[in-house]
Each structure stands twice: as C-alpha cells, then as structure tokens.
Design an enzyme around this catalytic site. Structure first.
Site, PDB file in Angstrom:
ATOM      1  N   ARG A 193      25.766 -86.221  15.624  1.00  0.00           N
ATOM      2  CA  ARG A 193      26.581 -87.259  16.285  1.00  0.00           C
ATOM      3  C   ARG A 193      26.295 -88.677  15.778  1.00  0.00           C
ATOM      4  O   ARG A 193      26.408 -89.651  16.534  1.00  0.00           O
ATOM      5  CB  ARG A 193      26.410 -87.233  17.797  1.00  0.00           C
ATOM      6  CG  ARG A 193      26.901 -85.957  18.449  1.00  0.00           C
ATOM      7  CD  ARG A 193      28.426 -85.780  18.260  1.00  0.00           C
ATOM      8  NE  ARG A 193      28.903 -84.661  19.030  1.00  0.00           N
ATOM      9  CZ  ARG A 193      28.922 -83.399  18.593  1.00  0.00           C
ATOM     10  NH1 ARG A 193      28.524 -83.104  17.361  1.00  0.00           N
ATOM     11  NH2 ARG A 193      29.385 -82.441  19.354  1.00  0.00           N
ATOM     12  N   SER A 246      31.743 -84.767  25.973  1.00  0.00           N
ATOM     13  CA  SER A 246      30.328 -84.658  26.347  1.00  0.00           C
ATOM     14  C   SER A 246      29.783 -86.056  26.564  1.00  0.00           C
ATOM     15  O   SER A 246      29.939 -86.921  25.694  1.00  0.00           O
ATOM     16  CB  SER A 246      29.528 -83.994  25.228  1.00  0.00           C
ATOM     17  OG  SER A 246      29.980 -82.686  25.020  1.00  0.00           O
ATOM     18  N   GLU A 316      25.847 -89.824  24.556  1.00  0.00           N
ATOM     19  CA  GLU A 316      26.639 -89.707  23.325  1.00  0.00           C
ATOM     20  C   GLU A 316      27.711 -90.797  23.342  1.00  0.00           C
ATOM     21  O   GLU A 316      28.133 -91.315  22.316  1.00  0.00           O
ATOM     22  CB  GLU A 316      27.276 -88.312  23.264  1.00  0.00           C
ATOM     23  CG  GLU A 316      28.168 -88.116  22.060  1.00  0.00           C
ATOM     24  CD  GLU A 316      28.860 -86.754  22.050  1.00  0.00           C
ATOM     25  OE1 GLU A 316      28.179 -85.722  22.085  1.00  0.00           O
ATOM     26  OE2 GLU A 316      30.100 -86.743  21.975  1.00  0.00           O
TER      27      GLU A 316
HETATM   28  N1  EPU Z   1      25.986 -74.896  30.116  1.00  0.00           N
HETATM   29  C1  EPU Z   1      25.556 -74.772  31.414  1.00  0.00           C
HETATM   30  N2  EPU Z   1      26.228 -75.485  32.362  1.00  0.00           N
HETATM   31  C2  EPU Z   1      27.290 -76.265  32.063  1.00  0.00           C
HETATM   32  C3  EPU Z   1      27.712 -76.372  30.731  1.00  0.00           C
HETATM   33  C4  EPU Z   1      27.047 -75.690  29.765  1.00  0.00           C
HETATM   34  O1  EPU Z   1      24.591 -74.096  31.722  1.00  0.00           O
HETATM   35  O2  EPU Z   1      27.853 -76.861  32.999  1.00  0.00           O
HETATM   36  C5  EPU Z   1      25.295 -74.111  29.079  1.00  0.00           C
HETATM   37  C6  EPU Z   1      26.234 -73.064  28.495  1.00  0.00           C
HETATM   38  O3  EPU Z   1      26.216 -71.895  29.231  1.00  0.00           O
HETATM   39  C7  EPU Z   1      25.680 -72.883  27.115  1.00  0.00           C
HETATM   40  C8  EPU Z   1      25.109 -74.244  26.753  1.00  0.00           C
HETATM   41  O4  EPU Z   1      24.970 -74.948  27.990  1.00  0.00           O
HETATM   42  O5  EPU Z   1      24.627 -71.950  27.122  1.00  0.00           O
HETATM   43  C9  EPU Z   1      26.002 -75.035  25.785  1.00  0.00           C
HETATM   44  O6  EPU Z   1      27.251 -75.305  26.386  1.00  0.00           O
HETATM   45  P1  EPU Z   1      28.629 -75.323  25.559  1.00  0.00           P
HETATM   46  O7  EPU Z   1      28.764 -74.074  24.792  1.00  0.00           O
HETATM   47  O8  EPU Z   1      29.695 -75.720  26.491  1.00  0.00           O
HETATM   48  O9  EPU Z   1      28.425 -76.439  24.463  1.00  0.00           O
HETATM   49  P2  EPU Z   1      27.820 -77.879  24.572  1.00  0.00           P
HETATM   50  O10 EPU Z   1      26.538 -77.873  23.823  1.00  0.00           O
HETATM   51  O11 EPU Z   1      27.779 -78.386  25.972  1.00  0.00           O
HETATM   52  C10 EPU Z   1      28.848 -78.866  22.381  1.00  0.00           C
HETATM   53  C11 EPU Z   1      29.393 -80.217  22.045  1.00  0.00           C
HETATM   54  C12 EPU Z   1      30.879 -80.289  22.410  1.00  0.00           C
HETATM   55  C13 EPU Z   1      31.621 -79.170  21.698  1.00  0.00           C
HETATM   56  C14 EPU Z   1      30.991 -77.826  22.104  1.00  0.00           C
HETATM   57  C15 EPU Z   1      31.614 -76.642  21.374  1.00  0.00           C
HETATM   58  C16 EPU Z   1      27.594 -81.836  22.304  1.00  0.00           C
HETATM   59  C17 EPU Z   1      26.949 -82.850  23.187  1.00  0.00           C
HETATM   60  N3  EPU Z   1      28.669 -81.231  22.798  1.00  0.00           N
HETATM   61  O12 EPU Z   1      28.899 -78.741  23.800  1.00  0.00           O
HETATM   62  O13 EPU Z   1      31.365 -81.520  21.931  1.00  0.00           O
HETATM   63  O14 EPU Z   1      32.976 -79.174  22.062  1.00  0.00           O
HETATM   64  O15 EPU Z   1      29.583 -77.844  21.765  1.00  0.00           O
HETATM   65  O16 EPU Z   1      31.105 -76.513  20.092  1.00  0.00           O
HETATM   66  O17 EPU Z   1      27.137 -81.629  21.182  1.00  0.00           O
HETATM   67  C18 EPU Z   1      31.755 -83.781  22.520  1.00  0.00           C
HETATM   68  O18 EPU Z   1      30.887 -84.071  21.690  1.00  0.00           O
HETATM   69  O19 EPU Z   1      32.385 -84.646  23.182  1.00  0.00           O
HETATM   70  C19 EPU Z   1      32.035 -82.376  22.766  1.00  0.00           C
HETATM   71  C20 EPU Z   1      32.882 -81.973  23.700  1.00  0.00           C
END
Ligand code: EPU
Length: 320
Positions: A193, A246, A316
């Site tokens: 990021r 995010s 972020e």
């Molecule tokens: N999780 C929870 N509770 C929640 C949300 C997530 O326990 O309320 C757990 C999920 O079960 C999973 C882990 O956290 O095990 C990761 O969650 P998710 O797969 O939703 O991905 P993320 O890491 O939260 C990242 C990016 C997103 C991108 C997604 C898909 C960051 C900060 N966020 O989200 O990017 O869309 O992966 O690849 O890196 C953004 O940057 O604005 C964004 C939306």
C-alpha cells in the site's frame, strides 16, 4: 494517526489573492471535501484547482513550491479523509489532459507484452474496462477497486495477492520544481500500500500517469476473472455504504478485519460512523457522520485492538 506529509504554509487572505491572480483557470474556494470523498464526510479545502494539462500542472507546482504553500493531489477520494477543521491548502484535481489511455505500440495480439500509458486521472475501473475491451490481461485484480489510476499507483492498490506495482513499468510525474520525469524500478519502490522514490529530489512529486506492462489474453477469461473478483467483494465487503474501503493496513502476518472483529468491535459507533457488521476493517458513514466521528471511531478501534492484541493498526486511509 499518520498525518500527511505536507508543506508548511496555509492559505491566508494574502496567499488567496496571490493564487487568484496567478492562476488563470478557475479556483473553487472553501471546497466541501465531503463531496469529493467516498466516505462522504470531511471539512473544507481552502482552495481546489482542476488542472487540465501538464504545462499547467508544472506551472502551478513550481509556484506553490516557491510560495511554500501546502498542497495535495486527490484522485477519486476513495482513500482520503479531510479533518473536520479542513485542509488549509490547495487541493489539486487532475482533469481532462490526465485521463488518456494510449498503447505504446499497435495492439496486434502477437507480442508477448504490451506497454500501455494511462493518465493518473483515469478511473481505475475505466482503465480496467479498456483493457478488457482490448483483451489485455494483468489488471483483473482491480475489478471493484474504486479510485483513480494515480491513486492506485501511489497507494500500490491491490487485492487477491496482486498489486498495482507488479504491472507498472514506469511512473510519470511532475516534481516539486515543475520538472517532468518518467521513472522505472531503479528509482521507484513499491511496498504494501505504498510507493516511494529512492531519491529525495522526487519527494512531493505529483504522479501524472504510468506505463503498464500487460499481456494479450483470452477476453472471455478476463471477464470471468473480473466477475469473480467483484462477486467476492460483494460477498465480503459492505457494498453501497459510504466508506473508504479497508480503513487500516493489515499488520504483517495478520488481518486488521480479524483483529477488529476479535476485539468485539463490529457495529461500534461514534455518531453516524460505524464499524461495518459485514467486514470489520470498513468504517462506514451511515448518513451524516463527520470526519471527527470517523476519526474518533478509528482511534477507539486502534486503542481497543491494541489493548486486546498489542498490535497497533496503522490507517490505510490518508488523513489530511
Ligand atoms: N476477517 C474477519 N472479520 C472481518 C473481516 C475479515 O475475521 O470482519 C478475516 C477473514 O475471515 C480473513 C481475513 O480476516 O481470514 C482477511 O479478510 P479478507 O479476505 O476480507 O481480506 P482483507 O485482508 O481484509 C484485503 C485488502 C482489501 C482487498 C481484499 C481482497 C487490505 C487492508 N485490504 O482485505 O483491499 O479487497 O484483501 O484481496 O490489504 C482496500 O485496500 O481498500 C481493500 C478493500
């Protein structure tokens, strides 16, 4: 919270007059930034200037640097929040001349890779749509990512294990003295990021576009992959609600969403700002949240996650 790196001077009465007489295009004074941010909240920017071409941008930047005036470029406002006090400086929006998409060579489909130049002002979705129509693969991970090409480059936007920096060949920019450059990987460093320059002379530059490295692909498969990504987003993330995606970066080896949920913070509210029930790393504006509500909620999330896990979440979202 992380504050944006900005120059020192705000826009007092004298500098407003100086800007009004220097700049021949229009200036929107006291621009309500809530209108320009996907969080639909935020204070006013002292001045907003839409710049339509590179010569104009160079001229403006050179002048702002000479006057030591605080400034900031915004794309589609999907990853920023202006504090309720406002931003006492000049917000720059890249207009028409920064919205072009141009392949560097004819797209015959025979080459292994194609270089395509896209202006920072294009929407990420518009650029992806163009690639889909041309049958070019490489950007599918962007499906559903809001924002501009410039924002995606500066933030190294990513999803599904892929990041913008992986497909960027060169970054085009105007430096703080108004000089134009195209820089490759020997000078530009992409990290999670973020994008940074190895040389201090490029600090405070404005990214005007990038050259992307794409490959010819099967159009039907490209569309299918995009659809899958959009559907996965809809399933996991709150669609429709005003948010900045995010809110916090994922800490190394963990996930902000998981940590926030584990701290029991889903549904936590400050005014009309709320930690999404669907994805804990989204702060949503339920209607009339102010930037103060959002920032207070974000601080509360940071401190409660820290109490629970000892991990400090870093926003972020860029705070102005
Ligand atoms: N999780 C929870 N509770 C929640 C949300 C997530 O326990 O309320 C757990 C999920 O079960 C999973 C882990 O956290 O095990 C990761 O969650 P998710 O797969 O939703 O991905 P993320 O890491 O939260 C990242 C990016 C997103 C991108 C997604 C898909 C960051 C900060 N966020 O989200 O990017 O869309 O992966 O690849 O890196 C953004 O940057 O604005 C964004 C939306």
């Amino acid at each position: 919270m992380a504050e944006s790196k900005t120059q020192q001077r705000g826009l007092g009465k004298e500098l407003r007059e100086a800007l009004a007489s220097f700049w021949d295009g229009s200036v929107r004074w006291d621009a309500p930034m809530a209108e320009y941010c996907t969080l639909r909240a935020g204070g006013r920017a002292a001045a907003m200037v839409v710049v339509d071409d590179q010569a104009g941008l160079s001229r403006l930047i050179k002048w702002l640097t000479a006057q030591d005036i605080r400034r900031r470029v915004i794309g589609r406002g999907s990853n920023i929040l202006v504090s309720s006090r406002g931003f006492d400086g000049v917000v720059i929006v890249l207009g028409r001349g920064f919205c072009e998409i141009k392949p560097e060579q004819a797209l015959t489909g025979e080459a292994e890779k194609y270089l395509v130049r896209a202006g920072a002002g294009c929407s990420a979705a518009g650029f992806l749509g163009w690639c889909v129509r041309q049958g070019l693969t490489g950007l599918e991970f962007m499906a559903g990512i809001p924002g501009s090409v410039g924002g995606a480059v500066c933030m190294n936007a990513g999803a599904w294990g892929k990041e913008t920096g992986q497909v960027v060949e060169t970054v085009c920019l105007v430096d703080r003295r108004g000089g134009y450059h195209e820089l490759g990987e020997d000078t530009v460093v992409f990290a999670y990021r973020s994008m940074q320059f190895k040389k201090p002379e490029y600090e405070q530059s404005i990214v005007t576009g990038a050259v992307f490295r794409l490959r010819p692909g099967n159009q039907r498969q490209i569309i299918e992959t995009c659809r899958r990504h959009v559907a996965a987003r809809k399933e996991k993330q709150p669609a429709g609600a005003a948010s900045a995606g995010s809110f916090f970066k994922n800490p190394p080896g963990d996930s902000a969403g998981r940590l926030i949920e584990a701290a029991g913070l889903k549904g936590l509210r400050r005014g009309e700002a709320m930690v999404s029930e669907k994805h804990a790393n989204f702060i949503v504006n339920m209607g009339n949240a102010t930037a103060d509500d959002i920032m207070a909620l974000a601080r509360e999330v940071q401190s409660r996650v820290f109490e629970q896990s000892g991990i400090h979440l870093e926003p972020e979202v860029h705070l102005l």
